[in-house]
Design a protein around this motif. Sequence first.
Motif, short mmCIF file in Angstrom:
data_model
loop_
_atom_site.label_atom_id
_atom_site.label_comp_id
_atom_site.label_asym_id
_atom_site.label_seq_id
_atom_site.Cartn_x
_atom_site.Cartn_y
_atom_site.Cartn_z
N GLN A 395 0.85 -1.18 0.00
CA GLN A 395 0.00 0.00 0.00
C GLN A 395 0.89 1.23 0.00
OE1 GLN A 395 -3.04 0.38 2.99
NE2 GLN A 395 -3.63 -1.78 2.89
N LEU A 396 0.56 2.21 -0.85
CA LEU A 396 1.24 3.50 -0.82
C LEU A 396 0.34 4.46 -0.06
CD1 LEU A 396 3.04 5.28 -3.77
CD2 LEU A 396 1.62 6.56 -2.18
N VAL A 397 0.87 5.00 1.04
CA VAL A 397 0.10 5.88 1.93
C VAL A 397 0.59 7.31 1.74
CG1 VAL A 397 -0.61 6.35 4.30
CG2 VAL A 397 -0.09 3.99 3.59
N LEU A 398 -0.30 8.20 1.35
CA LEU A 398 0.04 9.61 1.10
C LEU A 398 -0.32 10.45 2.31
CD1 LEU A 398 0.94 11.90 -0.82
CD2 LEU A 398 -1.42 11.97 -1.66
N PHE A 399 0.63 11.31 2.73
CA PHE A 399 0.43 12.19 3.87
C PHE A 399 0.24 13.64 3.40
CE2 PHE A 399 3.21 8.73 5.52
CZ PHE A 399 2.27 8.15 6.36
N PRO A 400 -0.39 14.50 4.21
CA PRO A 400 -0.64 15.89 3.79
C PRO A 400 0.61 16.66 3.39
CG PRO A 400 -1.95 15.35 5.72
CD PRO A 400 -1.02 14.20 5.51
N SER A 401 1.75 16.33 3.99
CA SER A 401 2.99 17.05 3.69
C SER A 401 3.54 16.74 2.30
CB SER A 401 4.05 16.69 4.73
OG SER A 401 4.32 15.30 4.69
N GLY A 402 3.02 15.71 1.64
CA GLY A 402 3.59 15.24 0.38
C GLY A 402 4.55 14.10 0.58
N ASN A 403 4.93 13.82 1.84
CA ASN A 403 5.69 12.61 2.14
C ASN A 403 4.78 11.41 1.99
OD1 ASN A 403 7.83 14.29 2.78
ND2 ASN A 403 7.35 14.32 4.96
N PHE A 404 5.35 10.23 1.91
CA PHE A 404 4.52 9.04 1.77
C PHE A 404 5.22 7.84 2.38
CE2 PHE A 404 7.19 9.21 -1.97
CZ PHE A 404 7.56 7.91 -2.23
N ALA A 405 4.48 6.77 2.54
CA ALA A 405 5.02 5.52 3.08
C ALA A 405 4.62 4.37 2.17
CB ALA A 405 4.50 5.28 4.50
N ILE A 406 5.44 3.34 2.14
CA ILE A 406 5.10 2.09 1.49
C ILE A 406 4.92 1.03 2.57
CG2 ILE A 406 5.90 0.24 -0.03
CD1 ILE A 406 5.14 2.67 -1.58
N VAL A 407 3.72 0.47 2.65
CA VAL A 407 3.44 -0.61 3.60
C VAL A 407 3.63 -1.93 2.86
CG1 VAL A 407 1.74 -1.63 5.15
CG2 VAL A 407 1.80 0.86 4.82
N TRP A 408 4.69 -2.65 3.23
CA TRP A 408 5.01 -3.92 2.59
C TRP A 408 4.17 -5.01 3.28
CZ3 TRP A 408 8.87 -3.80 -1.29
CH2 TRP A 408 9.55 -2.59 -1.39
N MET A 409 3.11 -5.45 2.59
CA MET A 409 2.13 -6.34 3.21
C MET A 409 2.73 -7.69 3.57
SD MET A 409 -0.29 -4.19 3.23
CE MET A 409 -1.54 -5.24 3.94
N GLU A 410 3.55 -8.26 2.69
CA GLU A 410 4.12 -9.58 2.95
C GLU A 410 5.31 -9.50 3.91
OE1 GLU A 410 4.55 -12.13 -0.58
OE2 GLU A 410 3.38 -10.63 -1.67
N LEU A 411 6.11 -8.45 3.78
CA LEU A 411 7.25 -8.29 4.69
C LEU A 411 6.84 -7.75 6.05
CD1 LEU A 411 9.88 -6.70 2.26
CD2 LEU A 411 9.59 -9.11 2.86
N ARG A 412 5.61 -7.21 6.12
CA ARG A 412 5.07 -6.64 7.36
C ARG A 412 6.00 -5.56 7.91
NH1 ARG A 412 0.70 -9.35 8.65
NH2 ARG A 412 0.55 -8.50 10.75
N SER A 413 6.34 -4.63 7.02
CA SER A 413 7.21 -3.52 7.40
C SER A 413 6.75 -2.26 6.68
CB SER A 413 8.67 -3.81 7.07
OG SER A 413 8.85 -3.93 5.67
#
Length: 423
Positions: A395-413
């Motif tokens: 999952q790519l998670v977008l934050f208001p600042s324009g930063n983002f995160a990648i949630v690695w579903m299988e690696l659980r990280s």
Amino acid sequence: MAVHRMILCDLPNELLLMVLEYLSSSAIATLARVCWHLHDLVNTDSLWSRLCRQEFGVESLVQWNVSSFQELYSRVLFPYRYLLGVWEGDLKYYGELMEARVDNGRILGQLWRASSSQNIDLPLYAEPLFAVEVSDKEVRTVCLYRDMKGKRATLKKCHSGSTELLEVQFKVMYDFTKTKVDSVSLRSWVREEYPPAFADIWENHGFLRQAFTNRYKSLQFRQQLVQYRPVALPPSLSSDFPLKPGIYKGTYSSHGIELILVTMEGSIVKGQKLTGDPNIPASKVTFQGLLQCPIPPDQYSSWGAAIFNHRQMLSEIRNQVDREEQEHSRRTNVESRQLTVTMLNSVPLQEHPFSVSLGFSGDLQTYPNVSLARFPSSGQVAGDGYVNPQWSLNQLVLFPSGNFAIVWMELRSVSFYCKAQEL
């Protein structure tokens, strides 16, 4: 009645100079071969002062060790203009990011490095690599890198197919694979660069020991010859969408912070590593996301949670990415940018609480507590040495600042990314 025809040289010099200010340097050089009058006029230094200022941002001769703007332009700035810009270094697995810019009386090549710690808020730091400078009326290239400082360096343009490369060669040679590392210096470096949690256990952990040793060697010792490929920085997009194309810092667990080139074409957002690690090396794609298919908020916690659905979901994402890339190849750059902006402006954004899910690990102590949207994504994983690369559901998670995160579903990280403001 006789018609008086005026030729160019009949104009007063003041008017001629005003005309010449609209010409490029190549046009001025051609004009200088027309006649002696224009040849002498072209040597007026105000013309070359304008070119130095407009093309290279140089407004003063201070620190340049030359007598005129014409000399500066013809001997240094124009011949070495191909150096200017951002380059990706071909160092096995790790790569490096080099930028050449006009700086304080020289053309400076410097390496941009991220902190080896997991503190992504720390700025990138620049490490000088080489300089093109005028010394005793000689234009020379010298090495500025650590214990090779002052040695002569050779810069050479070459090609690989249609790609223009830059070769940087130093007179001092280190064999990276055989270079011995002083254990005391290595321990000191690890304690300075890494958090205590890593610094206290790395020597007894085979993977960490090898990773830290290779990272230390890549920073301390250089190959004799390094090839660089130009990095095509993506153009800015006239959209209010928070995520912007450009160079980002990203957290990659024990590998530390790596530099990622984020591009956006149509509905595809792609992250390509500029610096890498033995699992996913530099130049490889680390993730691809689909921005036109946001995940419904009521599915945030359940999307991708069922392992048996991963292969089917991945296949759908990969097929959609392939279709988008084929369509993009048939569009012009202008059409592609217009389509991208239109698509981004249509993405629904709404604030929702965010937290790292139970059982997932992250590299930051604190994460933003609000997100704007989540998108389906696939990320590349592989064994040490880029063995058996595969795509993983994210999952790519977008934050208001324009930063983002990648949630690695299988690696659980969770990996976190923020824009590198220095580039």
